[in-house]
Design an enzyme around this catalytic site. Structure first.
Site, short mmCIF file in Angstrom:
data_model
loop_
_atom_site.label_atom_id
_atom_site.label_comp_id
_atom_site.label_asym_id
_atom_site.label_seq_id
_atom_site.Cartn_x
_atom_site.Cartn_y
_atom_site.Cartn_z
N ARG A 125 0.82 -1.21 0.00
CA ARG A 125 0.00 0.00 0.00
C ARG A 125 0.86 1.26 0.00
O ARG A 125 0.51 2.25 -0.63
CB ARG A 125 -1.00 -0.01 1.15
CG ARG A 125 -0.40 -0.05 2.52
CD ARG A 125 -1.48 0.08 3.58
NE ARG A 125 -0.93 -0.13 4.92
CZ ARG A 125 -1.54 0.23 6.03
NH1 ARG A 125 -2.71 0.84 5.98
NH2 ARG A 125 -0.99 -0.01 7.20
N SER A 170 -5.74 4.70 4.96
CA SER A 170 -5.45 3.26 4.97
C SER A 170 -4.91 2.78 3.64
O SER A 170 -4.17 1.80 3.58
CB SER A 170 -6.71 2.46 5.28
OG SER A 170 -7.26 2.89 6.49
N GLU A 221 -19.21 3.32 -1.70
CA GLU A 221 -18.39 2.67 -2.73
C GLU A 221 -19.13 2.46 -4.04
O GLU A 221 -18.54 2.56 -5.12
CB GLU A 221 -17.86 1.32 -2.22
CG GLU A 221 -16.87 1.43 -1.07
CD GLU A 221 -17.53 1.61 0.29
OE1 GLU A 221 -18.79 1.51 0.36
OE2 GLU A 221 -16.82 1.82 1.28
N PHE A 246 -14.50 -3.89 0.08
CA PHE A 246 -15.46 -2.88 -0.41
C PHE A 246 -15.30 -2.61 -1.91
O PHE A 246 -16.28 -2.49 -2.63
CB PHE A 246 -15.28 -1.57 0.36
CG PHE A 246 -15.38 -1.74 1.85
CD1 PHE A 246 -16.44 -2.45 2.41
CD2 PHE A 246 -14.42 -1.21 2.70
CE1 PHE A 246 -16.53 -2.62 3.79
CE2 PHE A 246 -14.51 -1.38 4.08
CZ PHE A 246 -15.56 -2.08 4.62
N HIS A 251 -5.49 -4.49 1.67
CA HIS A 251 -5.75 -5.34 2.83
C HIS A 251 -6.25 -6.72 2.39
O HIS A 251 -7.26 -7.24 2.86
CB HIS A 251 -6.75 -4.69 3.78
CG HIS A 251 -6.23 -3.43 4.43
ND1 HIS A 251 -5.66 -2.41 3.70
CD2 HIS A 251 -6.19 -3.04 5.71
CE1 HIS A 251 -5.30 -1.44 4.52
NE2 HIS A 251 -5.59 -1.79 5.74
N ASP A 309 -9.72 -6.95 12.59
CA ASP A 309 -11.16 -6.69 12.38
C ASP A 309 -11.96 -7.96 12.13
O ASP A 309 -13.18 -7.97 12.28
CB ASP A 309 -11.35 -5.73 11.20
CG ASP A 309 -10.97 -4.30 11.57
OD1 ASP A 309 -10.87 -4.01 12.78
OD2 ASP A 309 -10.78 -3.49 10.65
N ARG A 341 -1.69 -4.94 3.02
CA ARG A 341 -1.45 -3.91 4.01
C ARG A 341 -0.06 -4.06 4.63
O ARG A 341 0.58 -3.09 4.99
CB ARG A 341 -2.51 -4.06 5.10
CG ARG A 341 -2.28 -3.32 6.37
CD ARG A 341 -3.36 -3.75 7.37
NE ARG A 341 -3.36 -2.89 8.54
CZ ARG A 341 -2.65 -3.13 9.62
NH1 ARG A 341 -1.86 -4.18 9.68
NH2 ARG A 341 -2.71 -2.31 10.66
#
Lengths: 307, 275
Positions: A8, A35, A57, A82, A108, A116, A166
């Site tokens: 990222r 992020s 999105e 997403f 991610h 999460d 990530r």
């Protein structure tokens, strides 16, 4: 000591460099700018080139399509759950059925968001994007390759999905710039072909040093480099696929589809079994739980080789 | 585009209604109700001197854009595009046929001159926002028109687009809602109530006009007024009648989609002055 770097971070840097050279490039973010490492581009590019479109999105994808139809090259990035997960139909109709020149970036990947849990862990995105006509699907192996994937995606006219991680991961020695549709043989071997994708390759390189296996970095999931894959399968006679993605629909499926049609050989698909993930304090705990560690992988590979 | 007087527009609309009925009848399926309810809006837009749409040079970047978000009413749109001379009227007979440029839902793959593919509800307004944002970034002066159905206001993505348009002050965006009050499952207010729709748009920062979608003087006046809103997106809630123009079809849910019997078809064509 190898220098670890996250894809990222590389994405944010590459996109800035690209956008500074190419005025058509716009940066769109459904509110995950920090992020996905594009937040800093807002001040560097100005308010006419960076748009935080809010936590919406589906609309962001339609807007990206509209901008692309007007000649821009929008890069739209979010968590892979997403983009593409949340906005599949917008990608299908507004992007692909318009052949809109939109670049989607899902960060991610897999278990790289450990804490999460299942809702944030994307293990289906390759399957979702691979099935769409017009879509090119890229899955770079390290930060450098993520960087060159961004430039390759910009050069390609049409929809592209890039899957990135990530976490900070080790480099996988890459010869040259990203060529869409070309897989790279990283290591020669005779007893089996391991075809892998994504940053998991940096670990695999160390894990298979004592095995006589060929290792291929398959950084383009679609269009698949059938030539390289089939020619290796002809040599070794058996194929193992490894990915941080569901064993359904991703790299393993793509390889199995190609081989079963042209040159059937035994195929072992290794990845996340048909289940959702869960929370863990660190990704390593999830790799342990779902079988993506050195010991578990080697055990599976050995068993397959002995069959 | 042409700038016809109202009686000529009405005459053209009646002829195009017959055309739409014929196309859907020949195709064996299609969405009659919405095609007929939206037809006057399209005729006013394209032949009443509203939209700047250069048929001779479709690639002129200065032309206005038009996105049909409720793609299923495309028979009306195709009939209008053919009437504009953008393709041969004989093509209209190929609606829904294999390989036809006139897909059952508009597809840019098959008909590249479209400003977007559509058919999956709730996406056209977002694409229109993207095109409007592009014009704002580039400092271009054309307008972006979008036709939406009332039913597709059930989609959350429509409201995401509504939020975004006012946030970016897209005064170049005009959304026209074909408010025929009917969706596939029944009346919009009994399926999932939209009212008070005008107040919702006002609260979301849009300029709102409510008119009859079959009254050409109201349509032309409002479409021109909406063009002049500089920093605020405009919505025209055009109150229409599903199946407008054929007495036995008007406001009947059954005619949302499907096909007429031979007897119904003859009767409908007769009512519209056909033979």
């Amino acid at each position: 000591m190898v220098k670890l770097k996250s894809q990222r971070d590389a994405y944010g840097e590459a996109l800035l460099a690209l956008a500074q050279k190419d005025e058509r490039v716009l940066v769109l973010s459904p509110d995950l700018g920090s992020s996905t490492r594009v937040e800093k581009l807002a001040s560097k590019l100005g308010e006419d080139r960076f748009f935080n479109l809010g936590v919406a999105e589906q609309n962001a994808v339609s807007i990206a399509a509209g901008l692309a139809l007007e000649g821009f090259v929008p890069f739209l990035s979010s968590f892979a759950v997403f983009i593409p997960g949340r906005a599949f139909d917008q990608i299908r109709v507004s992007v692909c059925q318009n052949r809109a020149n939109v670049k989607l970036v899902g960060s991610h990947l897999g278990f790289s968001n450990a804490g999460d849990g299942a809702s944030a862990q994307s293990i289906e995105d390759l399957a979702l994007m691979r099935v769409l006509p017009e879509m090119v699907v890229l899955s770079p192996a390290d930060a450098d390759q993520a960087r060159s994937a961004v430039f390759a995606a910009a050069k390609h006219q049409g929809p592209v999905y890039i899957r990135i991680s990530r976490d900070k991961t080790a480099p996988v020695d890459q010869g040259e710039d990203f060529v869409i549709g070309r897989a790279e043989v990283l290591r020669l071997g005779k007893k089996a072909t391991i075809i892998a994708t994504g940053p998991i390759i940096s670990r695999l390189l160390n894990w298979v040093t004592d095995l006589d296996v060929e290792l291929i970095n398959c950084a383009t999931i679609k269009p698949l480099d059938e030539k390289t894959i089939i020619s290796s399968a002809k040599k070794t006679g058996r194929v193992i696929t490894i990915e941080e993605h569901s064993i359904i629909g991703g790299l393993g499926s793509a390889v199995a589809e190609a081989l079963s049609t042209v040159y059937p050989v035994p195929v072992k698909r290794i990845g996340i079994p048909d289940c959702f993930g869960q929370s863990a304090r660190k990704p390593e705990d999830l790799y342990q739980k779902y079988g993506l560690t050195k010991n578990k992988l080697k055990k599976e590979i050995m068993q397959f080789l002995e069959k | 585009m042409s700038n016809l007087p109202i009686p000529k527009l009405e005459e053209k609309a009646t002829r195009l209604r017959r055309q739409v009925l014929q196309m859907i009848h020949q195709a064996g399926s299609g969405h009659l109700g919405g095609s007929l309810s939206s037809l006057d809006i399209l005729v006013a837009l394209f032949f009443g001197g509203v939209i700047r749409y250069n048929c001779q040079d479709h690639n002129d970047p200065r032309r206005d854009r038009f996105i049909l978000s409720n793609g299923h009413v495309c028979p009306a749109y195709y009939a209008v595009l053919a009437e504009c001379g953008l393709f041969d009227k004989e093509e209209l007979d190929s609606l829904r046929d294999l390989g036809s440029p006139l897909q059952g839902h508009p597809s840019k793959t098959f008909l590249p001159l479209l400003d977007s593919s559509s058919g999956s509800l709730g996406q056209g307004l977002g694409v229109a926002v993207g095109r409007a944002l592009s014009a704002a970034i580039k400092g271009e002066h054309h307008n972006i028109y979008c036709l939406t159905s009332d039913g597709e206001h059930d989609e959350g993505s429509t409201w995401e687009a509504i939020l975004t348009a006012s946030h970016y002050r897209l005064g170049n965006l005009i959304n026209i809602i074909d408010r025929n009050g009917m969706q596939i499952g029944g009346e919009t207010e009994s399926v999932l109530a939209l009212e008070p729709l005008a107040e919702k748009y006002k609260t979301f920062g849009w300029e709102v006009f409510i008119i009859s979608g079959h009254d050409y003087s109201e349509l032309l006046q409002t479409l021109c007024q909406a063009k002049d809103s500089h920093r605020t997106p405009s919505v025209i809630i055009a109150q229409t009648i599903l199946g407008r123009g054929v007495s036995f079809m008007e406001n009947k849910k059954r005619f949302h989609s499907g096909v007429l019997s031979e007897e119904e078809y003859r009767q409908a064509m007769k009512e519209l002055g056909g033979s």
